[in-house]
Motif scaffolding. Structure first.
Motif, PDB file in Angstrom:
ATOM      1  N   UNK A  36       0.816  -1.208   0.000  1.00 56.35           N
ATOM      2  CA  UNK A  36       0.000   0.000   0.000  1.00 56.35           C
ATOM      3  C   UNK A  36       0.854   1.264   0.000  1.00 56.35           C
ATOM      4  N   UNK A  37       1.989   1.187  -0.716  1.00 54.86           N
ATOM      5  CA  UNK A  37       2.839   2.358  -0.880  1.00 54.86           C
ATOM      6  C   UNK A  37       2.568   3.012  -2.222  1.00 54.86           C
ATOM      7  N   UNK A  38       2.114   2.207  -3.172  1.00 52.94           N
ATOM      8  CA  UNK A  38       1.785   2.755  -4.490  1.00 52.94           C
ATOM      9  C   UNK A  38       0.504   2.111  -5.001  1.00 52.94           C
ATOM     10  N   UNK A  39      -0.116   2.789  -5.983  1.00 50.36           N
ATOM     11  CA  UNK A  39      -1.398   2.338  -6.501  1.00 50.36           C
ATOM     12  C   UNK A  39      -1.308   0.930  -7.076  1.00 50.36           C
ATOM     13  N   UNK A  40      -2.265   0.103  -6.718  1.00 43.61           N
ATOM     14  CA  UNK A  40      -2.344  -1.260  -7.228  1.00 43.61           C
ATOM     15  C   UNK A  40      -3.058  -1.218  -8.590  1.00 43.61           C
ATOM     16  N   UNK A  41      -2.409  -1.781  -9.596  1.00 38.26           N
ATOM     17  CA  UNK A  41      -3.013  -1.773 -10.932  1.00 38.26           C
ATOM     18  C   UNK A  41      -3.784  -3.062 -11.169  1.00 38.26           C
ATOM     19  N   UNK A  42      -5.083  -2.888 -11.384  1.00 36.39           N
ATOM     20  CA  UNK A  42      -5.955  -4.043 -11.606  1.00 36.39           C
ATOM     21  C   UNK A  42      -6.539  -3.937 -13.011  1.00 36.39           C
ATOM     22  N   UNK A  43      -6.428  -4.998 -13.782  1.00 35.03           N
ATOM     23  CA  UNK A  43      -7.058  -4.998 -15.102  1.00 35.03           C
ATOM     24  C   UNK A  43      -8.152  -6.056 -15.147  1.00 35.03           C
ATOM     25  N   UNK A  44      -9.314  -5.629 -15.641  1.00 35.09           N
ATOM     26  CA  UNK A  44     -10.445  -6.542 -15.820  1.00 35.09           C
ATOM     27  C   UNK A  44     -10.498  -6.979 -17.284  1.00 35.09           C
ATOM     28  N   UNK A  45     -10.538  -8.287 -17.492  1.00 35.37           N
ATOM     29  CA  UNK A  45     -10.718  -8.843 -18.833  1.00 35.37           C
ATOM     30  C   UNK A  45     -12.097  -9.497 -18.879  1.00 35.37           C
ATOM     31  N   UNK A  46     -13.042  -8.904 -19.613  1.00 36.27           N
ATOM     32  CA  UNK A  46     -14.355  -9.537 -19.674  1.00 36.27           C
ATOM     33  C   UNK A  46     -14.301 -10.828 -20.504  1.00 36.27           C
ATOM     34  N   UNK A  47     -15.178 -11.746 -20.161  1.00 35.41           N
ATOM     35  CA  UNK A  47     -15.288 -13.010 -20.883  1.00 35.41           C
ATOM     36  C   UNK A  47     -16.775 -13.209 -21.193  1.00 35.41           C
ATOM     37  N   UNK A  48     -17.097 -13.530 -22.436  1.00 33.48           N
ATOM     38  CA  UNK A  48     -18.493 -13.819 -22.775  1.00 33.48           C
ATOM     39  C   UNK A  48     -18.758 -15.287 -22.450  1.00 33.48           C
ATOM     40  N   UNK A  49     -19.556 -15.529 -21.394  1.00 36.46           N
ATOM     41  CA  UNK A  49     -19.815 -16.915 -20.994  1.00 36.46           C
ATOM     42  C   UNK A  49     -21.192 -17.378 -21.437  1.00 36.46           C
ATOM     43  N   UNK A  50     -22.114 -16.425 -21.655  1.00 37.29           N
ATOM     44  CA  UNK A  50     -23.466 -16.803 -22.062  1.00 37.29           C
ATOM     45  C   UNK A  50     -23.521 -17.058 -23.560  1.00 37.29           C
ATOM     46  N   UNK A  51     -24.607 -17.679 -23.980  1.00 32.48           N
ATOM     47  CA  UNK A  51     -24.719 -17.994 -25.407  1.00 32.48           C
ATOM     48  C   UNK A  51     -25.605 -17.012 -26.155  1.00 32.48           C
ATOM     49  N   UNK A  52     -26.330 -16.183 -25.413  1.00 30.21           N
ATOM     50  CA  UNK A  52     -27.221 -15.253 -26.095  1.00 30.21           C
ATOM     51  C   UNK A  52     -26.442 -14.065 -26.653  1.00 30.21           C
ATOM     52  N   UNK A  53     -26.978 -13.514 -27.750  1.00 37.55           N
ATOM     53  CA  UNK A  53     -26.325 -12.348 -28.350  1.00 37.55           C
ATOM     54  C   UNK A  53     -26.273 -11.182 -27.381  1.00 37.55           C
ATOM     55  N   UNK A  54     -27.294 -11.096 -26.519  1.00 34.46           N
ATOM     56  CA  UNK A  54     -27.326  -9.947 -25.612  1.00 34.46           C
ATOM     57  C   UNK A  54     -26.140  -9.966 -24.642  1.00 34.46           C
ATOM     58  N   UNK A  55     -25.616 -11.137 -24.328  1.00 35.22           N
ATOM     59  CA  UNK A  55     -24.456 -11.199 -23.438  1.00 35.22           C
ATOM     60  C   UNK A  55     -23.232 -10.601 -24.112  1.00 35.22           C
ATOM     61  N   UNK A  56     -23.022 -10.937 -25.396  1.00 32.52           N
ATOM     62  CA  UNK A  56     -21.854 -10.342 -26.052  1.00 32.52           C
ATOM     63  C   UNK A  56     -22.076  -8.857 -26.329  1.00 32.52           C
ATOM     64  N   UNK A  57     -23.342  -8.445 -26.586  1.00 26.15           N
ATOM     65  CA  UNK A  57     -23.623  -7.001 -26.713  1.00 26.15           C
ATOM     66  C   UNK A  57     -23.297  -6.293 -25.397  1.00 26.15           C
ATOM     67  N   UNK A  58     -23.705  -6.931 -24.304  1.00 27.90           N
ATOM     68  CA  UNK A  58     -23.471  -6.344 -22.988  1.00 27.90           C
ATOM     69  C   UNK A  58     -21.975  -6.163 -22.745  1.00 27.90           C
ATOM     70  N   UNK A  59     -21.220  -7.205 -23.060  1.00 25.34           N
ATOM     71  CA  UNK A  59     -19.767  -7.151 -22.855  1.00 25.34           C
ATOM     72  C   UNK A  59     -19.134  -6.095 -23.770  1.00 25.34           C
ATOM     73  N   UNK A  60     -19.619  -6.011 -25.022  1.00 25.09           N
ATOM     74  CA  UNK A  60     -19.082  -5.013 -25.961  1.00 25.09           C
ATOM     75  C   UNK A  60     -19.267  -3.591 -25.438  1.00 25.09           C
ATOM     76  N   UNK A  61     -20.346  -3.385 -24.694  1.00 26.33           N
ATOM     77  CA  UNK A  61     -20.653  -2.030 -24.240  1.00 26.33           C
ATOM     78  C   UNK A  61     -20.091  -1.693 -22.861  1.00 26.33           C
ATOM     79  N   UNK A  62     -19.337  -2.623 -22.269  1.00 27.20           N
ATOM     80  CA  UNK A  62     -18.774  -2.353 -20.940  1.00 27.20           C
ATOM     81  C   UNK A  62     -17.661  -1.311 -21.037  1.00 27.20           C
TER      82      UNK A  62
END
Ligand code: ZN
Length: 266
Positions: A36-62
């Motif tokens: 806790x002396x310097x900022x911790x860098x966290x990267x989020x990598x989304x993964x499309x786990x659902x099969x519906x198109x809306x899940x990949x649309x949702x991930x695209x818009x994150x």
């Protein structure tokens, strides 16, 4: 014979040096990550786990905005504990990856060890050649179709590899509770342990955000590693967002925050 011995000794010394360098490297990284002396860098990598198109649309818009609550949560709690760092975490979002390898289901220690090596290799192959500095923590967030009553696979966060896998719902209404799941796994990576028991009930006192509150029930907040808001002895509710979640003293000590018996302003 003598020559064979010499070669064997050289090989063993070399292996010893490599192992020592690896251990020291791991220890130094871990010390820096929870220093806790310097900022911790966290990267989020989304993964499309659902099969519906809306899940990949949702991930695209994150965007990073959907996860800003996690940064604010750590900032708010760090301040409460007197961590002398204005920006304890920074959370970026990167392009999606494929699905991480599934953990073994039988809990066999050797299988778990092999899977954890496989996961590190997989993460390195998926993200290692991406531009920009290597993040301190990699969180793979798998978005599933929001189907009522369907249980998601278990999320997990690993301290040594600093890799987390969170399973959440591809739904704007669920973003608040998704962020609770992601923050919980992030804290596992930083060294925090679970504080809930059978029936997903938070364990008293460590899994309670305000164990000294009178009367004890109902609690106002969930402790992040306790997971739920204790309502009475048999009931606990999933917090709707990180606004209903706090970091308790035991979790704070586990992630190396300054000890304080009474963090002000809960
Ligand atoms: Zn957990």
């Amino acid at each position: 014979m003598a020559r064979g011995n010499a070669i064997r000794i050289i090989r063993q010394v070399t292996l010893g040096i490599v192992a020592a360098a690896f251990l020291v490297g791991t220890w130094l990284t871990q010390a820096r990550v929870t220093g806790w002396q310097e900022t911790l860098w966290v990267t989020i990598y989304p993964v499309v786990a659902g099969e519906q198109n809306m899940t990949s649309d949702y991930v695209d818009n994150l965007s990073a905005r959907e996860f800003a609550a996690i940064r604010k949560f750590v900032e708010r709690e760090a301040k409460r504990y007197g961590v002398p760092l204005a920006d304890p975490v920074r959370i970026d979002i990167d392009a999606p990856t494929g699905m991480p390898p599934d953990p073994p289901t039988d809990g066999n220690p050797l299988a778990v060890m092999l899977w954890s090596l496989q996961l590190r290799w997989w993460a390195w192959r998926e993200t290692g050649d991406r531009p920009g500095p290597e993040p301190d923590v990699k969180l793979f967030v798998a978005f599933h179709d929001p189907v009522n009553g369907v249980a998601l696979p278990h999320s997990l966060g690993m301290k040594k590899s600093r890799i987390g896998i969170a399973h959440v719902f591809a739904s704007r209404q669920m973003q608040g509770s998704n962020n609770v799941v992601i923050a919980h796994e992030l804290l596992h990576i930083l060294g925090a342990t679970d504080k809930y028991g059978p029936g997903n009930l938070p364990v008293f006192p460590d899994g309670f955000a305000e164990p000294e509150r009178q009367p004890i029930y109902p609690q106002r907040y969930a402790e992040i590693m306790g997971g739920r808001i204790p309502i009475d002895q048999e009931t606990a509710e999933i917090p709707a967002s990180l606004r209903q979640t706090r970091i308790g003293p035991t979790t704070a000590a586990e992630i190396n925050w300054p000890a304080t018996n009474h963090p002000p302003g809960t």
